[in-house]
Design a protein around this motif. Structure first.
Motif, PDB file in Angstrom:
ATOM      1  N   ALA A   1       3.557   7.792 -25.414  1.00 36.50           N
ATOM      2  CA  ALA A   1       4.405   8.976 -25.239  1.00 36.50           C
ATOM      3  C   ALA A   1       4.941   9.040 -23.808  1.00 36.50           C
ATOM      4  N   ASP A   2       4.105   8.720 -22.831  1.00 40.73           N
ATOM      5  CA  ASP A   2       4.549   8.746 -21.434  1.00 40.73           C
ATOM      6  C   ASP A   2       5.687   7.759 -21.190  1.00 40.73           C
ATOM      7  N   ARG A   3       5.580   6.568 -21.763  1.00 36.07           N
ATOM      8  CA  ARG A   3       6.633   5.564 -21.577  1.00 36.07           C
ATOM      9  C   ARG A   3       7.933   6.029 -22.229  1.00 36.07           C
ATOM     10  N   ARG A   4       7.826   6.648 -23.403  1.00 38.74           N
ATOM     11  CA  ARG A   4       9.029   7.159 -24.075  1.00 38.74           C
ATOM     12  C   ARG A   4       9.681   8.255 -23.240  1.00 38.74           C
ATOM     13  N   ILE A   5       8.881   9.176 -22.716  1.00 35.00           N
ATOM     14  CA  ILE A   5       9.401  10.301 -21.944  1.00 35.00           C
ATOM     15  C   ILE A   5      10.125   9.804 -20.693  1.00 35.00           C
ATOM     16  N   ARG A   6       9.582   8.779 -20.031  1.00 33.74           N
ATOM     17  CA  ARG A   6      10.239   8.244 -18.840  1.00 33.74           C
ATOM     18  C   ARG A   6      11.612   7.664 -19.160  1.00 33.74           C
ATOM     19  N   LEU A   7      11.811   7.226 -20.399  1.00 38.46           N
ATOM     20  CA  LEU A   7      13.104   6.661 -20.796  1.00 38.46           C
ATOM     21  C   LEU A   7      14.186   7.724 -20.945  1.00 38.46           C
ATOM     22  N   ARG A   8      13.796   8.996 -21.113  1.00 35.98           N
ATOM     23  CA  ARG A   8      14.796  10.056 -21.319  1.00 35.98           C
ATOM     24  C   ARG A   8      15.854  10.066 -20.219  1.00 35.98           C
ATOM     25  N   ASP A   9      15.449   9.904 -18.976  1.00 41.03           N
ATOM     26  CA  ASP A   9      16.389   9.960 -17.857  1.00 41.03           C
ATOM     27  C   ASP A   9      17.035   8.611 -17.565  1.00 41.03           C
ATOM     28  N   THR A  10      16.282   7.529 -17.742  1.00 44.92           N
ATOM     29  CA  THR A  10      16.799   6.210 -17.373  1.00 44.92           C
ATOM     30  C   THR A  10      17.589   5.532 -18.482  1.00 44.92           C
ATOM     31  N   ASP A  11      17.177   5.732 -19.741  1.00 42.86           N
ATOM     32  CA  ASP A  11      17.866   5.080 -20.862  1.00 42.86           C
ATOM     33  C   ASP A  11      17.749   5.976 -22.102  1.00 42.86           C
ATOM     34  N   PRO A  12      18.577   7.020 -22.193  1.00 44.06           N
ATOM     35  CA  PRO A  12      18.477   7.984 -23.298  1.00 44.06           C
ATOM     36  C   PRO A  12      18.590   7.345 -24.681  1.00 44.06           C
ATOM     37  N   GLU A  13      19.400   6.304 -24.810  1.00 42.84           N
ATOM     38  CA  GLU A  13      19.548   5.645 -26.115  1.00 42.84           C
ATOM     39  C   GLU A  13      18.234   4.985 -26.534  1.00 42.84           C
ATOM     40  N   ALA A  14      17.548   4.344 -25.580  1.00 42.19           N
ATOM     41  CA  ALA A  14      16.249   3.731 -25.871  1.00 42.19           C
ATOM     42  C   ALA A  14      15.220   4.817 -26.198  1.00 42.19           C
ATOM     43  N   TYR A  15      15.279   5.953 -25.476  1.00 40.70           N
ATOM     44  CA  TYR A  15      14.354   7.053 -25.749  1.00 40.70           C
ATOM     45  C   TYR A  15      14.495   7.521 -27.202  1.00 40.70           C
ATOM     46  N   VAL A  16      15.738   7.725 -27.647  1.00 37.40           N
ATOM     47  CA  VAL A  16      15.973   8.190 -29.022  1.00 37.40           C
ATOM     48  C   VAL A  16      15.468   7.157 -30.026  1.00 37.40           C
ATOM     49  N   ALA A  17      15.726   5.884 -29.764  1.00 34.01           N
ATOM     50  CA  ALA A  17      15.295   4.830 -30.685  1.00 34.01           C
ATOM     51  C   ALA A  17      13.769   4.772 -30.783  1.00 34.01           C
ATOM     52  N   PHE A  18      13.080   4.815 -29.630  1.00 35.28           N
ATOM     53  CA  PHE A  18      11.620   4.749 -29.657  1.00 35.28           C
ATOM     54  C   PHE A  18      11.001   6.025 -30.230  1.00 35.28           C
ATOM     55  N   ALA A  19      11.620   7.172 -30.002  1.00 35.89           N
ATOM     56  CA  ALA A  19      11.124   8.417 -30.588  1.00 35.89           C
ATOM     57  C   ALA A  19      11.259   8.364 -32.109  1.00 35.89           C
ATOM     58  N   ALA A  20      12.379   7.827 -32.592  1.00 37.54           N
ATOM     59  CA  ALA A  20      12.576   7.686 -34.044  1.00 37.54           C
ATOM     60  C   ALA A  20      11.554   6.711 -34.627  1.00 37.54           C
ATOM     61  N   LEU A  21      11.303   5.611 -33.929  1.00 41.85           N
ATOM     62  CA  LEU A  21      10.280   4.661 -34.396  1.00 41.85           C
ATOM     63  C   LEU A  21       8.913   5.327 -34.462  1.00 41.85           C
ATOM     64  N   HIS A  22       8.597   6.145 -33.449  1.00 39.72           N
ATOM     65  CA  HIS A  22       7.299   6.831 -33.437  1.00 39.72           C
ATOM     66  C   HIS A  22       7.168   7.781 -34.633  1.00 39.72           C
ATOM     67  N   LEU A  23       8.229   8.547 -34.901  1.00 34.53           N
ATOM     68  CA  LEU A  23       8.187   9.466 -36.043  1.00 34.53           C
ATOM     69  C   LEU A  23       8.017   8.695 -37.350  1.00 34.53           C
ATOM     70  N   ALA A  24       8.712   7.585 -37.480  1.00 28.35           N
ATOM     71  CA  ALA A  24       8.566   6.762 -38.689  1.00 28.35           C
ATOM     72  C   ALA A  24       7.151   6.207 -38.777  1.00 28.35           C
ATOM     73  N   ALA A  25       6.603   5.766 -37.653  1.00 26.39           N
ATOM     74  CA  ALA A  25       5.244   5.224 -37.642  1.00 26.39           C
ATOM     75  C   ALA A  25       4.224   6.276 -38.055  1.00 26.39           C
ATOM     76  N   CYS A  26       4.443   7.518 -37.637  1.00 30.51           N
ATOM     77  CA  CYS A  26       3.527   8.606 -37.996  1.00 30.51           C
ATOM     78  C   CYS A  26       3.582   8.909 -39.490  1.00 30.51           C
ATOM     79  N   ARG A  27       4.686   8.624 -40.137  1.00 28.59           N
ATOM     80  CA  ARG A  27       4.840   8.903 -41.560  1.00 28.59           C
ATOM     81  C   ARG A  27       4.291   7.784 -42.439  1.00 28.59           C
ATOM     82  N   SER A  28       3.928   6.695 -41.814  1.00 24.50           N
ATOM     83  CA  SER A  28       3.451   5.541 -42.569  1.00 24.50           C
ATOM     84  C   SER A  28       2.126   5.874 -43.256  1.00 24.50           C
TER      85      SER A  28
END
Length: 125
Positions: free
Chosen positions: A31-58
């Motif tokens: 989660a910390d690594r994803r949050i740090r991406l919000r400011d530096t690479d918002p597109e990567a943040y959204v992609a990794f957040a979506a992957l995390h949500l999908a992983a939680c639904r597995s």
């Protein structure tokens, strides 16, 4: 299963929850690594957040994803820049107050997140 079925018209890949979980675990994406991406690479943040949500639904038989901080709750907290503006002080001053405990804040990765109620109390004092 055909590979082409997992590619959208814009070239994006469709990832199942089981594969999202595997990717998240093997990339060591916290989660910390994803949050740090919000400011530096918002597109990567959204992609990794979506992957995390999908992983939680597995619901596959592999091990569960480790519990992580609720980012929606963290989104309500203020950055040091926002807090500095609200308190009419410098960003450096707010970081010092966070370090000394003068403001209620959490260090997430390398960023301080300040509780808005702490700002309100500080303005009253």
């Amino acid at each position: 299963m055909r590979i082409a079925q997992h590619i959208t018209s814009d070239g994006s890949a469709i990832i199942t929850p089981r594969i999202a979980r595997w990717l998240e675990q093997n990339a060591n994406m916290t989660a910390d690594r994803r949050i740090r991406l919000r400011d530096t690479d918002p597109e990567a943040y959204v992609a990794f957040a979506a992957l995390h949500l999908a992983a939680c639904r597995s619901d596959c038989g592999t091990s569960q994803v480790a519990a992580q901080k609720n980012t929606t709750q963290l989104d309500m907290w203020l950055s040091t820049k926002q807090a500095a503006k609200a308190l009419n002080v410098t960003d450096r001053c707010v970081r010092n107050w966070c370090t000394t405990g003068r403001l209620h804040a959490q260090l997430v990765g390398a960023r301080w997140l300040i509780n808005p109620s702490s700002i309100a109390l500080h303005q009253i004092a």
